[in-house]
Design an enzyme around this catalytic site. Sequence first.
Site: not given
Length: 315
Positions: A108, A242, A272
Amino acid sequence: MKIIGTGSALPTLSVTNNQLATFLDTSDEWITERTGIKARRLLSTESLYDIAETAAKKAIEASGLSPEQIDFLICSNVANRHVTPGISCIMQNRIGIKCAGLDINVACAGFVNAMMLADSMIKAGNARYIMILCAEEPSKYCNWHERDCSILFADGAGAVIVGPGDSFKDVQLTMISNRDVLYYERPLESTPFEKEHEHGQPLVMKGRELFRQAVSESSKDIMKLLSRQGLTPSDIDYYLIHQANKRIVDGIRSLLKEPEEKFPTNIEYYGNTSSASIPILLDEMLAQGRIHDGDKIVMSAFGAGFVSAACLLEW
Ligand code: COA
């Protein structure tokens, strides 16, 4: 280096928590309270390559460049149906560019790592205009019979075009080898020479450990970055964290002691989307006219590895 164009694209299908609760032992209340997520976009009729193409073409259009002027492509992707060729090769043709490119997988944290690479390439004179394309489909490696990962992850694509400029100020990268916190294992083909065949595993996550590490390492990355630049948390206009869990964003925010409005989120609707989450958020904020010349922006991400990364831009 500076960002001169952005674009994003999400799957059309939006799946609510209540829809998940029809086949998983979970509830809208639990997911909302523990993660901030109300719905997520999941690939159904379109492919990852379709949404990546849309995001990339929007970014080129926003940059005002022609596709021929892009002279390098960096794609951030954790996994897609092709192990080879790389997604950058697959996307080159679809986007209509001719330049070379490469894939990176820093989970990520891929977008911030790609920014570091692009900045280095531009400074070294190896490229003038670079596309960073983050395209992720983590829904395809979750176990949909279990509630631990499937409630969190979602699909999406975000792209930026960067070029010469003085906006990208500094970057802090961290890697702590700890596979067990979050991993996905694909079985490779069996050969006649192995004693045991390999088995795959859908995404495995130690949620609590990851949560703690994300808050602690991301805060450290940000503080290192700020102290190197002679800044304090209050000097920053926006923290683009994030979008993994609203509570992780809140945890970082409370350590930095900064107000909520500096920490924009869209995890409520998108879940996500791995390395695509920051460029998608950035694209939305620009479309909403929320970012102005001179704004100081910190981008901070974390993920499987364990890895984390933060960078500072002055818009
Ligand atoms: N729905 C309903 N109940 C659930 C659940 C779900 N999806 N998942 C777990 N539970 C239950 C557990 O069984 C446990 O029940 P118990 O108290 O009766 O034993 C309780 O809820 C608490 O579980 P726990 O795992 O301790 O919850 P948590 O507060 O740590 O939240 C996460 C779980 C996954 C949301 C949280 O740890 C997290 O967000 N971690 C980071 C994950 C992440 O961001 N990953 C991607 C990084 S890139």
